[in-house]
Design an enzyme around this catalytic site. Structure first.
Site, PDB file in Angstrom:
ATOM      1  N   ALA A 434       0.865  -1.171   0.000  1.00  0.00           N
ATOM      2  CA  ALA A 434       0.000   0.000   0.000  1.00  0.00           C
ATOM      3  C   ALA A 434       0.912   1.235   0.000  1.00  0.00           C
ATOM      4  O   ALA A 434       1.442   1.620   1.042  1.00  0.00           O
ATOM      5  CB  ALA A 434      -0.903  -0.018   1.222  1.00  0.00           C
ATOM      6  N   GLU A 435       1.084   1.823  -1.172  1.00  0.00           N
ATOM      7  CA  GLU A 435       2.102   2.879  -1.318  1.00  0.00           C
ATOM      8  C   GLU A 435       1.747   4.154  -0.559  1.00  0.00           C
ATOM      9  O   GLU A 435       2.621   4.807   0.012  1.00  0.00           O
ATOM     10  CB  GLU A 435       2.348   3.174  -2.802  1.00  0.00           C
ATOM     11  CG  GLU A 435       3.126   2.097  -3.553  1.00  0.00           C
ATOM     12  CD  GLU A 435       2.311   0.849  -3.883  1.00  0.00           C
ATOM     13  OE1 GLU A 435       1.066   0.885  -3.730  1.00  0.00           O
ATOM     14  OE2 GLU A 435       2.907  -0.160  -4.295  1.00  0.00           O
ATOM     15  N   PHE A 458       8.739  -0.076  -7.420  1.00  0.00           N
ATOM     16  CA  PHE A 458       9.017   0.408  -8.771  1.00  0.00           C
ATOM     17  C   PHE A 458       8.429   1.812  -8.868  1.00  0.00           C
ATOM     18  O   PHE A 458       7.288   2.029  -8.412  1.00  0.00           O
ATOM     19  CB  PHE A 458       8.332  -0.468  -9.833  1.00  0.00           C
ATOM     20  CG  PHE A 458       8.910  -1.848  -9.958  1.00  0.00           C
ATOM     21  CD1 PHE A 458       9.903  -2.123 -10.899  1.00  0.00           C
ATOM     22  CD2 PHE A 458       8.460  -2.878  -9.146  1.00  0.00           C
ATOM     23  CE1 PHE A 458      10.428  -3.397 -11.014  1.00  0.00           C
ATOM     24  CE2 PHE A 458       8.984  -4.155  -9.255  1.00  0.00           C
ATOM     25  CZ  PHE A 458       9.977  -4.420 -10.189  1.00  0.00           C
ATOM     26  N   ASP A 460       7.011   3.039 -11.177  1.00  0.00           N
ATOM     27  CA  ASP A 460       5.714   2.886 -11.855  1.00  0.00           C
ATOM     28  C   ASP A 460       4.548   2.806 -10.866  1.00  0.00           C
ATOM     29  O   ASP A 460       3.401   3.011 -11.240  1.00  0.00           O
ATOM     30  CB  ASP A 460       5.727   1.608 -12.686  1.00  0.00           C
ATOM     31  CG  ASP A 460       6.974   1.496 -13.543  1.00  0.00           C
ATOM     32  OD1 ASP A 460       6.851   1.549 -14.767  1.00  0.00           O
ATOM     33  OD2 ASP A 460       8.081   1.367 -12.975  1.00  0.00           O
ATOM     34  N   ILE A 462       4.341   4.453  -7.843  1.00  0.00           N
ATOM     35  CA  ILE A 462       4.418   5.507  -6.826  1.00  0.00           C
ATOM     36  C   ILE A 462       3.100   6.289  -6.729  1.00  0.00           C
ATOM     37  O   ILE A 462       2.830   6.958  -5.742  1.00  0.00           O
ATOM     38  CB  ILE A 462       5.598   6.468  -7.135  1.00  0.00           C
ATOM     39  CG1 ILE A 462       6.022   7.238  -5.883  1.00  0.00           C
ATOM     40  CG2 ILE A 462       5.280   7.420  -8.283  1.00  0.00           C
ATOM     41  CD1 ILE A 462       7.370   7.949  -6.010  1.00  0.00           C
ATOM     42  N   PRO A 464      -0.176   5.822  -6.115  1.00  0.00           N
ATOM     43  CA  PRO A 464      -1.093   5.869  -4.961  1.00  0.00           C
ATOM     44  C   PRO A 464      -0.562   6.746  -3.827  1.00  0.00           C
ATOM     45  O   PRO A 464      -1.324   7.196  -2.975  1.00  0.00           O
ATOM     46  CB  PRO A 464      -1.179   4.402  -4.502  1.00  0.00           C
ATOM     47  CG  PRO A 464      -0.766   3.610  -5.688  1.00  0.00           C
ATOM     48  CD  PRO A 464       0.230   4.456  -6.437  1.00  0.00           C
ATOM     49  N   HIS A 505       7.083  -1.477 -15.718  1.00  0.00           N
ATOM     50  CA  HIS A 505       8.341  -1.656 -14.991  1.00  0.00           C
ATOM     51  C   HIS A 505       9.468  -0.856 -15.633  1.00  0.00           C
ATOM     52  O   HIS A 505      10.633  -1.122 -15.374  1.00  0.00           O
ATOM     53  CB  HIS A 505       8.735  -3.143 -14.935  1.00  0.00           C
ATOM     54  CG  HIS A 505       7.750  -3.989 -14.205  1.00  0.00           C
ATOM     55  ND1 HIS A 505       6.619  -4.493 -14.807  1.00  0.00           N
ATOM     56  CD2 HIS A 505       7.696  -4.389 -12.913  1.00  0.00           C
ATOM     57  CE1 HIS A 505       5.922  -5.184 -13.918  1.00  0.00           C
ATOM     58  NE2 HIS A 505       6.551  -5.133 -12.755  1.00  0.00           N
TER      59      HIS A 505
END
Ligand SMILES: Cc1ncc(C[n+]2csc(CCOP(=O)(O)OP(=O)(O)O)c2C)c(N)n1
Length: 704
Positions: A434-435, A458, A460, A462, A464, A505
């Site tokens: 859970a970013e 990653f 990719d 970021i 959230p 990615h």
């Protein structure tokens, strides 16, 4: 009809003094709101959102908590809570008029965005629900201090039974961050005291539309270790009793507690809203019958605890105090306009200064970028017990009993390998997937004096966390006028040239972050730079986004021996990779090496590019760029991210603006096409700049 409930009759358990004081505070809160509304109508305040209808639960909760000891993440309806904690009406009116002396923000934020360093009320923002993850982070800080005593000594102000209060509306409970927060707080039994102040509406959306089944307490009851209590938040004795139970539960470290308090919101959402547009008269009259101020006054009268005369005297005293406070606040000045840039970044620690320019003392064989990032993390964790590492898969093995039997994971790229084994599970651990939670909690911990170095697996993924980065971490120092800050590091592997990384990615996107005021953004291209810049990032006093080109992680061409545990490179200093005379190539990240590869064919044609590796993207080394352009008079800005509205656009615009008279050719850019990175290597090559493209672009510029 009497509005006194059974609970109120049971109020004899409460002392007369407590109830009278509570009434005074509820009344004060109401009158501050009324006065602020008047100021808004007179155009002397610029915004108003009231705490009316929420006063009782706020005062009741605050009575069980300790200002300057516990920690508070209230939301905008918590005027009464803040008054009870010690914010004065004068403080609040300074916020209404946006005065320089407004202790919450110095006139930078709307009123009701509470903040007080002394009282531990952490500056609030406007996005609904973001504060919840930060509160959980602050509580995770409590747990960390309990486990890592040396960190508690350094950070100061920790108490073994401290509680972190956080409140939100029924609407905000729909935010994913609320659920992420519960998952983590309950999983780790963190000392968080949640209050959901349910006034039945989120602006115009009623709670039965907002929440499945219409009851948030029913939904959260299955969270383990969570004490869930429901109360009528307009009933003082009932609210007081519930808050007492919740706080006791949390202080005893049994887990988090949540009160679902039913309140009312009779003054519309804010002065920009008119609730008559969506609430019928019947609904409004029904709400009015539960007015907490009237109910508390009725209780005092019914029990004959105060005479009518005494009640009037209390009210007159409060009215007087409010009048004086308003008069004083209206005479206050706004901050001078030339102060607006203050406190975006730390005023005391300058990561571009010579203090962060420390020489290398090389030892051993050349190491890869992964090795030297890992080495910098080890050094910093050894140096400072406040450095804590978490993220998805960053630990070696979550289950400690299995750890001796396995080699350990240490990150999907192994960058954090061995940190858990060496420093223990309190200092390096896996986070849930859970970013927003990773970044929001890091922010709460950093506010408590810890130094989180978190990993977003990653770049990719970021996104959230974007709200926590953009609207929260980067604004905290500025919006609180330097009262609060949250220096921490987000490490994120970035970029393509992987052959097979595809859309999710291989993404770049650094310019989206360099656009954000207050964020330090760095991207090393060599193992040595990664080591020196990461140390600077960790010792810096601001949030840092540390972008690691994953294509470069294990390349042999960029290896270096370990440079010693104090090696640092200041931010904002580019590296002169190659001296030249024909043109300047300004670049960074994976493209540095591609630019170097273009040197040979270009030199054969007599073209000698000067190559600058920026390393640090914000701040960046304008002096070196300018000096080089003045020498070569031609410039190519080269990057891996998409070309349009990209990082190069800013650099090119500034060169055109400030160095126009030194240019013998237009400023050119070479970057990825405006599309996503495809899976097949042939297609990837077609999107990302290649050495042959660099040769062509340099040749064209040289012959312009
Ligand atoms: C993330 C976000 N989305 C939307 C808004 C606009 N907004 C401000 S308050 C609000 C309603 C909040 O309702 P609730 O959480 O029930 O609190 P209440 O205002 O009713 O006390 C909305 C939609 C916002 N501030 N933040």
């Amino acid at each position: 009809m009497s509005t006194v409930t059974n609970h109120e009759v049971k109020a004899t358990k409460l002392t007369k003094e407590l109830l009278v004081d509570a009434y005074r505070m509820v009344y004060m809160s109401r009158r501050v709101d009324d006065k602020e509304i008047q100021l808004k109508r007179q155009n002397r305040a610029f915004f108003q959102i009231s705490g009316v209808g929420h006063e009782t639960i706020g005062v009741a909760a605050a009575l069980h908590l300790k200002a300057g000891y516990d920690w508070f993440y209230p939301y905008y309806r918590d005027r009464a809570l803040c008054l009870q904690l010690g914010v004065t009406p004068y403080d609040m009116f300074l916020g209404s008029v946006g005065a320089q002396d407004d202790p919450a923000s110095g006139g930078r934020q709307m009123p009701s965005h509470w903040s007080s360093k002394k009282l531990h009320i952490v500056s609030q923002s406007s996005p609904t629900g973001t504060q919840i993850l930060q509160a959980v982070g602050a509580a995770e800080g409590s747990q960390y201090f309990e486990l890592v005593k040396e960190a508690a000594e350094l950070a100061k102000g920790f108490h073994a039974d401290e509680v972190v209060y956080v409140s939100l509306g029924d609407g905000a409970s729909s935010e994913g961050e609320f659920w992420e927060s519960l998952n983590w707080a309950c999983g780790r039994r963190l000392p968080v005291f949640y209050v959901v102040e349910d006034n039945g509406y989120a602006i115009s959306v009623p709670v039965d539309v907002q929440t499945a089944g219409g009851s948030i307490s029913r939904l959260v009851k299955s969270f383990p270790h969570l004490l869930v209590l429901e109360c009528d938040g307009t009933d003082f004795p009932e609210s007081y009793e519930a808050a007492g139970k919740a706080v006791e539960y949390v202080r005893q470290r049994k887990g988090p507690a949540l009160i679902h308090a039913h309140v009312i919101r009779p003054y519309s959402h804010s002065l920009s809203d008119d609730e008559r547009l969506y609430k019928s008269d019947e609904v409004r009259q029904e709400e009015a019958r539960r007015d907490p101020l009237t109910r508390l006054a009725n209780l005092l009268r019914q029990e004959e605890w105060v005479s009518e005369k005494a009640l009037k005297e209390i009210e007159a005293g409060v009215d007087r105090e409010i009048r004086e406070a308003v008069d004083q606040a209206l005479a206050a000045e706004p901050a001078p306009p030339n102060t607006v840039l203050r406190f975006l970044c730390s005023p005391t620690v300058d990561p571009t200064s010579s203090q962060f320019d420390q020489p290398a003392k090389f030892h051993g064989e050349p190491k890869t970028m992964v090795d030297l990032i890992n080495a910098a993390l080890r050094d910093e964790m050894a140096r400072d017990p406040r450095v804590v590492v978490f993220g998805e898969d960053v630990a070696d093995c979550s289950h400690e009993n299995e750890l001796p039997k396995v080699k350990g994971k240490g990150g999907v790229f192994k960058v954090t390998h061995g940190l858990q084994r060496h420093f223990g599970s309190a200092r390096c651990y896996n986070s849930h997937l859970a970013e927003a939670s990773i970044v929001g909690r890091a922010m709460g911990m950093a506010t408590r004096g810890l130094k989180p170095v978190v990993e977003i697996q990653f770049f990719d993924y970021i996104w959230p966390a974007m709200m926590q980065i953009r609207d929260e971490a980067l604004t905290l120092r500025w919006r609180s006028n330097n009262d609060f800050s949250c220096p921490f590091v987000i490490r994120a592997p970035i970029g393509g040239y992987l052959a097979g990384g595809a859309i999710y990615h291989s993404q770049s996107g650094e310019s989206i972050f360099t656009h954000l005021p207050g964020l330090r953004v760095v991207m090393p291209a060599t193992a040595l730079d990664a080591n020196g810049l990461l140390r600077t990032a960790i010792r810096c006093d601001d949030p840092v986004l540390f972008l690691e080109p994953k294509h470069l992680y294990r390349q042999t061409h960029n290896r270096a021996p370990y440079p010693g545990r104090d090696y640092m490179i200041p931010f904002g200093k580019a590296r002169l990779v190659q001296e030249g005379t024909t043109l300047t190539i300004v670049t960074y990240g994976s493209l540095v090496h591609l630019a170097v590869q273009s040197l040979k064919p270009l030199e054969q044609e007599g073209i000698q590019p000067e190559i600058l590796d920026l390393r640090s993207l914000n701040p960046y080394d304008w002096e070196l760029i300018a000096a080089s352009v003045k020498k070569t008079n031609r410039v190519l800005v080269l990057h891996e991210d998409n070309i349009s509205w990209g990082y190069g656009a800013e650099i090119a615009a500034r060169i055109a603006d400030e160095l126009f008279e030194f240019l013998d050719a237009p400023v050119r850019r070479l970057a990825a096409k405006d599309v996503y990175v495809p899976y097949h290597p042939v297609l990837e090559d077609a999107v990302l700049p290649q050495p042959a493209d660099i040769v062509r672009a340099a040749r064209a510029l040289a012959s312009y």
